[in-house]
Write a protein that holds these residues in place. Structure first.
Motif, PDB file in Angstrom:
ATOM      1  N   ALA A  56       0.810  -0.842   0.085  1.00  0.00           N
ATOM      2  CA  ALA A  56       0.101  -0.356  -0.421  1.00  0.00           C
ATOM      3  C   ALA A  56       0.449   1.433   0.079  1.00  0.00           C
ATOM      4  O   ALA A  56       0.483   2.559  -0.735  1.00  0.00           O
ATOM      5  CB  ALA A  56      -1.039   0.083   1.121  1.00  0.00           C
ATOM      6  N   ASP A  57       2.147   1.117   0.971  1.00  0.00           N
ATOM      7  CA  ASP A  57       2.354   2.004   1.199  1.00  0.00           C
ATOM      8  C   ASP A  57       3.680   2.792  -0.353  1.00  0.00           C
ATOM      9  O   ASP A  57       3.915   4.223  -0.732  1.00  0.00           O
ATOM     10  CB  ASP A  57       3.890   2.356   1.971  1.00  0.00           C
ATOM     11  N   TYR A  58       4.020   1.396  -0.696  1.00  0.00           N
ATOM     12  CA  TYR A  58       4.378   2.047  -2.245  1.00  0.00           C
ATOM     13  C   TYR A  58       3.346   2.354  -3.281  1.00  0.00           C
ATOM     14  O   TYR A  58       3.891   2.756  -4.228  1.00  0.00           O
ATOM     15  CB  TYR A  58       5.135   0.460  -3.011  1.00  0.00           C
ATOM     16  N   VAL A  59       1.761   1.434  -3.028  1.00  0.00           N
ATOM     17  CA  VAL A  59       1.267   1.940  -4.177  1.00  0.00           C
ATOM     18  C   VAL A  59       1.287   3.286  -4.303  1.00  0.00           C
ATOM     19  O   VAL A  59       0.797   4.543  -5.299  1.00  0.00           O
ATOM     20  CB  VAL A  59      -0.086   1.234  -4.488  1.00  0.00           C
ATOM     21  N   HIS A  60       1.065   4.056  -2.839  1.00  0.00           N
ATOM     22  CA  HIS A  60       0.472   5.905  -2.816  1.00  0.00           C
ATOM     23  C   HIS A  60       1.635   5.884  -3.093  1.00  0.00           C
ATOM     24  O   HIS A  60       1.298   7.099  -3.691  1.00  0.00           O
ATOM     25  CB  HIS A  60       0.094   5.490  -1.400  1.00  0.00           C
ATOM     26  N   ARG A  61       2.765   5.694  -3.226  1.00  0.00           N
ATOM     27  CA  ARG A  61       3.764   6.807  -3.210  1.00  0.00           C
ATOM     28  C   ARG A  61       3.618   6.741  -5.112  1.00  0.00           C
ATOM     29  O   ARG A  61       4.494   7.841  -5.391  1.00  0.00           O
ATOM     30  CB  ARG A  61       5.291   6.391  -2.543  1.00  0.00           C
ATOM     31  N   ALA A  62       3.624   5.617  -5.612  1.00  0.00           N
ATOM     32  CA  ALA A  62       3.881   5.719  -6.926  1.00  0.00           C
ATOM     33  C   ALA A  62       2.401   6.476  -7.573  1.00  0.00           C
ATOM     34  O   ALA A  62       2.720   7.057  -8.984  1.00  0.00           O
ATOM     35  CB  ALA A  62       3.584   3.917  -7.536  1.00  0.00           C
ATOM     36  N   TYR A  63       1.539   6.489  -6.648  1.00  0.00           N
ATOM     37  CA  TYR A  63       0.543   7.334  -7.609  1.00  0.00           C
ATOM     38  C   TYR A  63       0.631   9.269  -7.272  1.00  0.00           C
ATOM     39  O   TYR A  63       0.943   9.382  -7.629  1.00  0.00           O
ATOM     40  CB  TYR A  63      -0.846   6.811  -6.542  1.00  0.00           C
ATOM     41  N   MET A  64       1.840   9.248  -5.917  1.00  0.00           N
ATOM     42  CA  MET A  64       1.883  10.543  -5.970  1.00  0.00           C
ATOM     43  C   MET A  64       2.579  11.157  -6.741  1.00  0.00           C
ATOM     44  O   MET A  64       2.683  12.179  -7.421  1.00  0.00           O
ATOM     45  CB  MET A  64       1.961  10.659  -4.461  1.00  0.00           C
ATOM     46  N   ALA A  65       3.559  10.279  -7.012  1.00  0.00           N
ATOM     47  CA  ALA A  65       4.322  10.587  -8.528  1.00  0.00           C
ATOM     48  C   ALA A  65       3.864  10.482  -9.334  1.00  0.00           C
ATOM     49  O   ALA A  65       4.569  11.165 -10.410  1.00  0.00           O
ATOM     50  CB  ALA A  65       5.756   9.757  -8.285  1.00  0.00           C
ATOM     51  N   ALA A  66       2.962   9.826 -10.127  1.00  0.00           N
ATOM     52  CA  ALA A  66       2.497  10.106 -11.131  1.00  0.00           C
ATOM     53  C   ALA A  66       1.550  11.266 -11.128  1.00  0.00           C
ATOM     54  O   ALA A  66       1.415  11.606 -12.459  1.00  0.00           O
ATOM     55  CB  ALA A  66       1.802   8.414 -11.581  1.00  0.00           C
ATOM     56  N   ASN A  67       0.780  10.956 -10.233  1.00  0.00           N
ATOM     57  CA  ASN A  67      -0.423  11.756 -10.625  1.00  0.00           C
ATOM     58  C   ASN A  67       0.626  13.791 -10.344  1.00  0.00           C
ATOM     59  O   ASN A  67       0.183  14.963 -10.355  1.00  0.00           O
ATOM     60  CB  ASN A  67      -0.695  12.301  -9.542  1.00  0.00           C
ATOM     61  N   GLN A  68       2.060  13.952 -10.222  1.00  0.00           N
ATOM     62  CA  GLN A  68       2.765  15.161  -9.902  1.00  0.00           C
ATOM     63  C   GLN A  68       2.880  15.443 -11.433  1.00  0.00           C
ATOM     64  O   GLN A  68       3.833  16.662 -11.834  1.00  0.00           O
ATOM     65  CB  GLN A  68       3.651  14.893  -9.367  1.00  0.00           C
ATOM     66  N   VAL A  69       2.511  14.480 -11.925  1.00  0.00           N
ATOM     67  CA  VAL A  69       3.482  14.684 -13.889  1.00  0.00           C
ATOM     68  C   VAL A  69       2.256  16.032 -14.422  1.00  0.00           C
ATOM     69  O   VAL A  69       1.176  15.670 -14.341  1.00  0.00           O
ATOM     70  CB  VAL A  69       3.161  13.848 -15.187  1.00  0.00           C
TER      71      VAL A  69
END
Length: 410
Positions: free
Chosen positions: A360-373
């Motif tokens: 869950a921590d990884y998916v959240h970090r990945a989501y936050m990074a992708a959302n910064q595009v």
């Protein structure tokens, strides 16, 4: 004309619990008496009033006589001749059939205090069987007071079984069933609600998709508890510890419905159970008339919980596809709720209750990074039409891949 505090307020006061709502019964009064004192009448079925200042409910003492099927088939008598004891006799459980007078004296004609001490949920009279909604209410009270050691009395459970066998619960309407279910899901031990309904046979009446899960095996390596029904209740326990959100608890309840639909000759494997369960989730939600937010999160949890569990092994493009299909960009809180429910699913297994859930921590970090595009920077390059989404997805995949490399997950 005398006024008494009744029901849950008396029960919880004796248990030392916080009392949130005060309900009152008025003996020896008429409707006109109440209106003359400034009370506002609400409800047309029987005389209930709101106090002009406190807005608490005051009801005239009443008796009821069964006149039809279901929880609405009653004739109500309410006049100055009805006694407090008669009013209390029509209530469901002895612990709810106590009253307190103006001098704080306890009035307990049916042994409620004794059953409180014995931690027993026991019906007041055989008239209990006239209202099928009481089966759900007792199950809900069992979920609330399980933490204090309460259980359903043997004779009350027998009565509930008979009510189910006679088809009484089929006369309930979905709105009332959902109301009791939603309240039960929010209790400290929601799993007890479903255990009680299962014991009396009511689970298969209103929760036909949940009932078959008991007895269906999971691989012991990943599920030491083996049984899918047991696992589902353990996930619900974990949600009760970690979240007070109804949609999350509902999603926990429905997430493994597909395992009841996988081929028995393939057990304990349940390949493809995620998509198999979607129609079952929709069927239950439709029957209960569950709110959209509960149904939507339930469907996402059913379809994608295995993806989140395997997040470390997913390609960045696959993980982005999950985010896209979950509409994570427009509904970030719902996506976060999905991760919370997945965490409860991972911990709802014997021996895994306190295990960290790094997916869950990884998916959240990945989501936050992708959302910064930055979409504007993509538009500034001059791309148009379908090319915009292709470029956006590619940038997001690269962002997810960067997070994965930083965590050394490859």
């Amino acid at each position: 004309m005398k006024t008494y505090l009744v029901g849950g307020a008396v029960r919880d006061k004796l248990l030392g619990r916080k009392v949130n709502d005060h309900d009152w019964v008025v003996v020896g009064a008429t409707v006109q008496n109440m209106l003359d004192q400034g009370f506002e009448q609400v409800g047309s079925d029987f005389p209930v009033f709101l106090h002009p200042n406190t807005k608490e409910e005051y009801a005239l003492a009443r008796t009821e006589r069964k006149s039809g099927k279901g929880y609405t088939g009653f004739e109500v008598l309410s006049d100055t001749s009805v006694t407090l004891e008669q009013d209390l006799l029509r209530r469901d459980l002895t612990i709810n059939a106590m009253a307190m007078g103006e001098e704080q004296q306890l009035i307990d004609p049916y042994g409620g205090q004794q059953d409180l001490a014995a931690k027993r949920l026991k019906h007041v009279s055989p008239a209990f069987a006239e209202d099928p909604l009481r089966v759900l209410r007792v199950a809900r009270f069992a979920a609330r007071y399980f933490q204090y050691g309460f259980s359903v009395a043997t004779e009350t459970m027998l009565l509930m079984k008979n009510m189910v066998a006679e088809g009484e619960l089929e006369h309930l309407v979905a709105e009332r069933v959902w109301k009791e279910t939603a309240r039960a899901l929010m209790e400290p031990n929601p799993e007890v609600f479903f255990a009680v309904l299962r014991e009396c046979g009511a689970l298969k009446v209103w929760f036909a998709e949940l009932d078959p899960l008991w007895g269906i095996p999971n691989p012991a390596k990943w599920h030491p508890e083996i049984d899918t029904g047991v696992h589902t209740m353990m996930v619900l326990q974990q949600c009760a510890k970690s979240s007070d959100k109804l949609s999350i608890r509902y999603a926990a309840l429905v997430h493994d419905f597909g395992k009841a639909l996988t081929a028995p000759d393939k057990w304990p494997s349940h390949h493809g159970h995620e998509k198999l369960g979607l129609e079952a989730v929709l069927a239950l939600s439709k029957r209960l008339k569950a709110p959209n937010e509960c149904t939507e999160l339930g469907l996402l949890m059913c379809e994608f919980h295995s993806h989140i569990h395997r997040a470390f092994a997913l390609k960045p493009a696959t993980l982005l596809n999950v985010m896209n299909r979950c509409d994570a960009w427009r509904k970030p809180q719902r996506f976060a709720d999905l991760l919370t429910t997945c965490r409860a699913d991972a911990r709802g297994r014997t021996g895994f209750e306190d295990t960290p859930y790094q997916q869950a921590d990884y998916v959240h970090r990945a989501y936050m990074a992708a959302n910064q595009v930055d979409v504007q920077s993509i538009l500034a390059t001059g791309v148009k039409g379908k090319e915009i989404k292709l470029c956006l997805d590619q940038k997001r995949i690269e962002s997810i891949a960067k997070v994965k490399n930083e965590l050394k997950l490859d």
